[in-house]
Design an enzyme around this catalytic site. Structure first.
Site, PDB file in Angstrom:
ATOM      1  N   HIS A   1       1.792   4.702  -2.784  1.00 46.68           N
ATOM      2  CA  HIS A   1       1.988   6.148  -2.623  1.00 46.68           C
ATOM      3  C   HIS A   1       3.356   6.557  -3.169  1.00 46.68           C
ATOM      4  O   HIS A   1       3.501   7.601  -3.822  1.00 46.68           O
ATOM      5  CB  HIS A   1       1.911   6.526  -1.147  1.00 46.68           C
ATOM      6  CG  HIS A   1       0.540   6.523  -0.562  1.00 46.68           C
ATOM      7  ND1 HIS A   1      -0.510   7.236  -1.095  1.00 46.68           N
ATOM      8  CD2 HIS A   1       0.041   5.906   0.546  1.00 46.68           C
ATOM      9  CE1 HIS A   1      -1.591   7.061  -0.353  1.00 46.68           C
ATOM     10  NE2 HIS A   1      -1.285   6.251   0.647  1.00 46.68           N
TER      11      HIS A   1
ATOM     12  N   HIS B   1       0.829  -1.214   0.000  1.00 49.33           N
ATOM     13  CA  HIS B   1       0.000   0.000   0.000  1.00 49.33           C
ATOM     14  C   HIS B   1       0.859   1.257   0.000  1.00 49.33           C
ATOM     15  O   HIS B   1       0.690   2.148  -0.852  1.00 49.33           O
ATOM     16  CB  HIS B   1      -0.918  -0.011   1.226  1.00 49.33           C
ATOM     17  CG  HIS B   1      -1.739   1.228   1.377  1.00 49.33           C
ATOM     18  ND1 HIS B   1      -3.054   1.313   0.976  1.00 49.33           N
ATOM     19  CD2 HIS B   1      -1.436   2.465   1.875  1.00 49.33           C
ATOM     20  CE1 HIS B   1      -3.514   2.522   1.221  1.00 49.33           C
ATOM     21  NE2 HIS B   1      -2.548   3.246   1.764  1.00 49.33           N
ATOM     22  N   GLU B   2       1.770   1.343   0.948  1.00 55.32           N
ATOM     23  CA  GLU B   2       2.577   2.557   1.042  1.00 55.32           C
ATOM     24  C   GLU B   2       3.485   2.719  -0.174  1.00 55.32           C
ATOM     25  O   GLU B   2       3.773   3.845  -0.591  1.00 55.32           O
ATOM     26  CB  GLU B   2       3.400   2.547   2.335  1.00 55.32           C
ATOM     27  CG  GLU B   2       2.570   2.636   3.604  1.00 55.32           C
ATOM     28  CD  GLU B   2       1.651   3.850   3.640  1.00 55.32           C
ATOM     29  OE1 GLU B   2       2.019   4.908   3.074  1.00 55.32           O
ATOM     30  OE2 GLU B   2       0.559   3.736   4.229  1.00 55.32           O
TER      31      GLU B   2
ATOM     32  N   HIS C   1       3.311   6.858  -6.821  1.00 52.02           N
ATOM     33  CA  HIS C   1       2.593   8.068  -7.217  1.00 52.02           C
ATOM     34  C   HIS C   1       3.557   9.260  -7.220  1.00 52.02           C
ATOM     35  O   HIS C   1       3.492  10.120  -8.104  1.00 52.02           O
ATOM     36  CB  HIS C   1       1.434   8.303  -6.245  1.00 52.02           C
ATOM     37  CG  HIS C   1       0.328   9.128  -6.798  1.00 52.02           C
ATOM     38  ND1 HIS C   1      -0.803   9.447  -6.057  1.00 52.02           N
ATOM     39  CD2 HIS C   1       0.148   9.734  -7.996  1.00 52.02           C
ATOM     40  CE1 HIS C   1      -1.606  10.180  -6.782  1.00 52.02           C
ATOM     41  NE2 HIS C   1      -1.057  10.375  -7.965  1.00 52.02           N
TER      42      HIS C   1
END
Length: 669
Positions: free
Chosen positions: A463, A459-460, A466
């Site tokens: 980021h 998940h992280e 991104h």
């Protein structure tokens, strides 16, 4: 004494020179950074030249380079490796930074120039990204209160400074409360059920905290601590959960009340019925009604699903089900129904292997990236590791820093920060960091993860991608500078690779033997993941609706006592399920009282609508193919805030998002 923050870093990618930075450098650097930016914007406002896009909007984008550099370094340390000196600086500069922002966004002369360009925008011949930049700057001024009377602007400034100081106090209180509430036990027998390496980590944690001979379970930032799933001693489970649920009050309860009132007052000054209305107007949701409708549709089936799960757990446990029993008996159900033992899975999830052969492997397959560890580059703490990220053809992309282990100086949870944001205007490439709170094992022992921690790594890193993939001209649009209810979308999409067969087979190997996780266990694990969706959804919705209750208050409303307000809010929303406490209670809900998620915690499920729909698109189009990764990167991950997020999604998906995939995933269809 030379201050290394006052000039751009000479290191690769402008990685901050952490080896040279000291706490005493921060305050002088903040002060000079604010002074320099004010001088820069005053020069823009006072220019005798007629306003143009270049001499006004682009000049604003270029301003504040020193201040951005200091903020990025400082606030990362304040979250990840704080101390009394850092906390003192944070307490001093937070209200000053709020005042500094207001000095720019409430500047009448500056707003006059931006407003003139905004009125003539159709005739300026701007490219789409530049036109969007002008519109966003104009909107920032308006939302800050630039159109208010002098009295109104003055009150907004006062509120902003009070809120900044209160948020800093909330975070400081929470760090201390979380540390003080850690569960201390005197014998290893009290930790029966915990894996041997986890018991050793608890002993190591105690030693580092000066409690030699004891065992310490430090609290994660959320309510239900992961150890609740395996601790056999029911009283120890009770003590652990009660410590988790009780921290932060009453000090932070009082701050929550005060901040909610201030936010409601500011929203009213700016013409909104509530802080939620103010926030959502600038998000992809667009209105409080849209958010309320989605949440209202999810609550009844989620609560019913949790009720069915509770019946199964009570039957197995042979008695009343308390909140501290849920995770424990859920683990028993997983073993009984699916023959899945969470503790037995941990040896297959060794940190370095999950990272290298899971997270990085997926990014290589989907996006063509490669990762080279750079031990010659230093992080802000000895635990921090640095990787250089390269494109498939060897073109440098950026740096990725990983800070994986928990420590007393780090706040709870997991998050991503940008130390350097990508911008073609400024000639900068991205430097991003992921922070986690994995229990640090004794020296020489492997760090073994739970399945939840594995998912969080993916998940992280979503980021991080991104930020790394950002390909925009202007700093305002860089990386994760997107609407709050869109920012979780790329990270949630990246979670899909954690259990993707090709990826899982590559990293899920026993740390001692190298044997792959048995195929039958993988299949059962995926089936078991579906059990517990009722609990997870209600837990999340309770926190979301608590946030919504705090921030839909009209101006002038007194919430009263924080605990009483919370209880009433959960009851009214239909999520007051005693055995399922909210994922965050008001006293430690840092997302909304010390972070950027006030009236925005709904964004996780709002983004999950897009996420589930996108995962379905990947499956429909052959899954882990470079063509798919390139399409997703080009349309969404690289664009930051430079395009309208929902328009970008529609262009990528070929239609508007649909909720069906989310409802199926959550067991709510």
């Amino acid at each position: 004494m030379t201050n290394p923050l006052l000039s751009p870093s000479p290191l690769p990618y402008e990685l901050p020179p952490f080896a040279e930075i000291r706490e005493e450098h921060y305050l002088p650097a903040f002060e000079r950074g604010m002074a320099e930016q004010l001088a820069e914007v005053e020069a823009v406002a006072d220019s005798p030249e007629p306003p143009t896009f270049e001499n006004t909007v682009v000049a604003l984008e270029r301003s504040g380079a020193l201040l951005r550099r200091v903020e990025n370094v400082f606030f990362n340390q304040a979250s990840a490796d704080t101390n009394e000196a850092v906390q003192a600086v944070e307490a001093e500069v937070s209200p000053r930074l709020a005042a500094h922002s207001d000095a720019i966004l409430l500047h009448r002369g500056l707003f006059g120039r931006v407003g003139a360009l905004y009125r003539d925008r159709a005739g300026l011949g701007l490219d789409p990204e530049s036109l969007r930049l002008l519109e966003r700057w104009h909107d920032r001024f308006v939302r800050a209160g630039a159109q208010l009377s002098e009295v109104g602007r003055q009150r907004v400034q006062e509120i902003n400074q009070e809120l900044a100081a209160a948020a800093t106090a909330f975070e400081r209180n929470l760090l201390a409360a979380t540390r003080d509430a850690a569960l201390v036990v005197g014998t290893a027998e009290e930790l029966a059920g915990l894996a041997e390496d986890a018991v050793a980590a608890a002993a190591e944690n105690a030693r580092e905290l000066g409690r030699d001979g004891a065992y310490v379970l430090s609290l994660k930032n959320f309510s239900n601590q992961p150890e609740l799933a395996v601790l056999d001693d029911r009283d120890v489970r009770r003590r652990l959960l009660e410590a988790s649920l009780g921290r932060g009050l009453p000090e932070n309860g009082g701050l929550a009340v005060r901040m909610a009132r201030l936010r409601a007052e500011r929203a009213a000054l700016l013409g909104f019925e509530s802080h939620a209305a103010y926030e959502v107007a600038d998000q992809t949701a667009g209105s409080t009604g849209a958010v309320s409708d989605l949440l209202a549709r999810l609550v009844p089936p989620a609560v019913a699903n949790a009720g069915r799960e509770a019946e199964a757990l009570s039957a197995l446990g042979g008695g009343d089900l308390e909140a501290w029993d849920w995770a424990y008996w859920s683990e028993k159900v997983r073993k009984e129904r699916y023959d899945v033992d969470g503790a037995a899975m941990r040896p297959y999830f060794e940190l370095d292997r999950v990272l290298r052969d899971g997270v990085f492997f997926a990014a290589e397959k989907v996006y063509g990236l490669s990762f080279t560890e750079r031990p010659d580059l230093r992080g802000y703490h000895p635990d921090v590791r640095v990787w250089e990220v390269l494109e498939e053809d060897g073109t440098p992309l950026g740096l990725f820093l990983g800070d994986f282990f928990a420590r007393a100086s780090k706040r709870g949870g997991a998050w991503m920060n940008e130390l350097v944001s990508q911008s073609r205007l400024l000639g900068q490439r991205p430097v991003v960091v992921n922070n986690h709170n994995i229990a640090k094992p004794p020296a020489g022992e492997p760090a073994l993860l739970t399945l939840d921690e594995v998912t969080t790594l993916f998940h992280e890193f979503g980021h991080a991608l991104h930020g790394l993939f950002s390909d925009v001209r202007y700093p305002l649009f860089s990386g994760t500078n997107v609407p709050r209810d869109f920012v979780e979308y790329p990270s949630q999409v990246n979670e899909m690779w954690a259990l993707w067969p090709e990826v899982l087979a590559n990293y899920a190997r026993h740390h001692a033997t190298g044997e792959p996780m048995p195929a039958a266990l993988v299949e059962r694990m995926q089936e078991a993941e579906r059990f517990g969706q009722g609990f997870r959804t209600v837990e999340y919705l309770a926190a979301t609706l608590l946030d919504w209750a705090w921030h839909t208050l009209p101006a002038g409303t007194d919430p009263g006592d924080a605990e009483a307000f919370e209880a009433a809010a959960l009851e009214k929303a239909g999520v007051a399920v005693p055995a399922v406490p909210p994922r965050y209670r008001s006293g430690y809900f840092a997302h909304i009282f010390a972070g950027g998620y006030a009236a925005g915690y709904y964004s996780y499920v709002w983004s999950e609508v897009l996420d589930a729909d996108t995962v379905e698109w990947f499956r429909e189009n052959g899954g882990m193919r470079r063509e798919n990764g390139d399409a997703f990167r080009r349309a969404l991950l690289s664009r930051g805030g430079a395009t309208d997020p929902l328009e970008a999604f529609r262009a990528f998906r070929g239609r508007a998002p649909e909720t069906g995939p989310l409802l199926v995933r959550r067991g709510l269809a």
